[in-house]
Design an enzyme around this catalytic site. Structure first.
Site, PDB file in Angstrom:
ATOM      1  N   HIS A  13      45.785  30.210  10.903  1.00  0.00           N
ATOM      2  CA  HIS A  13      46.225  31.599  11.121  1.00  0.00           C
ATOM      3  C   HIS A  13      47.750  31.687  11.193  1.00  0.00           C
ATOM      4  CE1 HIS A  13      42.397  33.795  11.555  1.00  0.00           C
ATOM      5  NE2 HIS A  13      41.923  32.611  11.931  1.00  0.00           N
TER       6      HIS A  13
ATOM      7  N   ASP B 210      49.418  31.231   7.922  1.00  0.00           N
ATOM      8  CA  ASP B 210      49.910  31.478   6.549  1.00  0.00           C
ATOM      9  C   ASP B 210      50.322  32.931   6.335  1.00  0.00           C
ATOM     10  OD1 ASP B 210      47.211  32.360   6.414  1.00  0.00           O
ATOM     11  OD2 ASP B 210      46.765  31.282   4.550  1.00  0.00           O
TER      12      ASP B 210
ATOM     13  N   SER C  43      35.535  29.552  -2.225  1.00  0.00           N
ATOM     14  CA  SER C  43      35.970  30.728  -2.991  1.00  0.00           C
ATOM     15  C   SER C  43      37.331  30.494  -3.634  1.00  0.00           C
ATOM     16  CB  SER C  43      35.980  31.976  -2.109  1.00  0.00           C
ATOM     17  OG  SER C  43      36.712  31.741  -0.936  1.00  0.00           O
TER      18      SER C  43
ATOM     19  N   ASP D  85      44.760  28.536   1.065  1.00  0.00           N
ATOM     20  CA  ASP D  85      43.612  27.933   0.384  1.00  0.00           C
ATOM     21  C   ASP D  85      43.879  27.778  -1.107  1.00  0.00           C
ATOM     22  OD1 ASP D  85      42.620  28.374   2.916  1.00  0.00           O
ATOM     23  OD2 ASP D  85      41.307  30.030   2.326  1.00  0.00           O
TER      24      ASP D  85
ATOM     25  N   TYR E  51      38.819  38.833  10.813  1.00  0.00           N
ATOM     26  CA  TYR E  51      40.014  38.204  10.236  1.00  0.00           C
ATOM     27  C   TYR E  51      41.105  39.254  10.018  1.00  0.00           C
ATOM     28  CZ  TYR E  51      42.901  35.463   7.027  1.00  0.00           C
ATOM     29  OH  TYR E  51      43.949  34.812   6.430  1.00  0.00           O
TER      30      TYR E  51
END
Ligand code: GLA
Length: 381
Positions: free
Chosen positions: A37, A39, A128, A172, A221
């Site tokens: 948490h 980025d 994903s 990611d 989120y």
């Protein structure tokens, strides 16, 4: 065989289905050693690409559409350019990337895609992002374009933000596009640049999936991200990256108690990433493990993104012989943990964690020991 996929067999299946031989591309899933948490606060994180990969076979078509066959999930989809909008399923990741690339001027009218691989879905290793980055690599290459991996990561992040509707940061996609074999990436999410840090041969990373999947993940989120952005605005800075603990204390009165907790997590977590980079460089595994334990406590108490199943796993792992530290990995609200272990003890430590968990809950959670690999690319002509 790569990503658990026999490439010759994949090519034959593609030929049988679409009447042409494909080119084949891969993109890996990722771990994050520390820096959670951070980025979207333009801070630091320490991800690595891992030896679980999404595989995409691809060839251009002239249909102005994507025809997609997902062998790993046994699903198909067709997405036409003329009425392209999110439909709320897995194919949005693919279509969203296609849309970003077309909007960026890539001449890719349409394509046939066959997807497979061994990135576990929903287990917190960014299946994903691996799908997005593999599709982007494929679409760029079959339209004769190349792009720097940071640009690929940004297109994929935009696809997820704008088309899928998940307001994720860049970590990611960056890790999947830019991973380096045997290394973690010290990623600066403001400049979107990274330094590779060699992982000591004495260290191994264990992943264990709690299998808890909580509803409203993307809503929770988005709320965390909004809290952090509101805190930064109240403190008069562009992002929480620009605040240290002293500045946070001085500005405390401008924040709600909840914003103050979120900000404290981000500010202390960015500092832990810096210290973790030093610990890795010294090959100080106990030091790195301790930082991971503190990261977990901060994610649980200040960011409030953990759940009881994940707390239990982290606690069990932290007490397991051969393990130096463990913490929740990824966005939270379910998912799994990452544990740092001595390389030679890793398989037995994983088994011990699974046994202890089974004794406490009645089920043995799935897990594996991973290694760090290079980023996305073409795997076969
Ligand atoms: C998810 C997001 C990432 C990052 C992590 C938390 O994985 O996709 O961008 O914000 O959560 O560190």
């Amino acid at each position: 065989v790569i990503g658990g996929v026999d490439l010759a067999a994949l090519s034959d299946r593609f030929l049988a289905r679409f009447d042409v031989r494909p080119r084949v591309f891969q993109a890996p899933g990722r771990i994050n050693i520390i820096g959670e948490h951070t980025d979207y606060c333009e801070g630091l994180a320490m991800p690595a690409a891992i030896d679980r990969r999404c595989i995409v076979a691809a060839a251009p078509n002239d249909l102005d559409a994507l025809r997609i066959v997902a062998l790993n999930t046994n699903k198909t989809a067709r997405r036409d350019w003329r009425d392209l909008r999110p439909v709320g399923d897995w194919s949005d990741y693919v279509a969203g990337v296609w849309r970003e690339l077309r909007l960026a001027g890539t001449p890719i009218a349409g394509a046939d895609l066959m997807i497979d691989g061994d990135v576990p879905i929903g287990a917190g290793v960014s299946s994903s992002a691996a799908l997005e980055v593999a599709v982007a690599s494929a679409l760029l290459a079959i339209s004769g374009r190349s792009a720097e991996s940071g640009a690929v990561a940004r297109w994929c992040q935009s696809a997820e933000n704008a088309f899928v509707g998940m307001p994720c940061g860049i970590m990611d996609q960056f890790a999947s596009a830019s991973g380096q074999a045997g290394c973690a990436l010290l990623l600066d999410c403001r400049t979107v640049t990274a330094n590779a840090i060699a992982l000591p041969a004495s260290a191994a990373f264990i992943l264990v999936d709690s299998q808890a999947r909580h509803a409203l993940v993307s809503g929770e989120y988005a709320e965390r991200r909004a809290d952090c952005e509101a805190a930064a605005a109240a403190l008069g800075v562009a992002a929480l990256r620009d605040v240290d603990l002293d500045a946070l204390r001085r500005g405390q009165s401008k924040l709600t108690p909840r914003q103050a907790r979120r900000a404290r997590h981000v500010v202390t977590e960015i500092e832990r990433v810096r210290q973790a980079a030093d610990a890795l460089a010294r090959e100080d595994l106990p030091g790195l493990g301790e930082l991971m334990n503190r990261s977990h406590a901060s994610l649980r108490d200040d960011m409030e993104v953990s759940v009881p199943e994940v707390d239990l796993l982290a606690e069990i792992a932290q007490e397991t012989p051969g393990v130096h530290g463990a913490r929740l990995m990824g966005g939270g609200f379910g998912g799994g943990i990452i544990a740092l272990a001595d390389a030679e003890a890793a398989p037995s430590a994983l088994a011990a964690i699974q046994r202890a968990c089974e004794a406490r809950t009645g089920t043995s959670p799935p897990g594996f020991v991973c290694s760090a690999v290079g980023g996305a690319g073409e795997v076969a002509p």
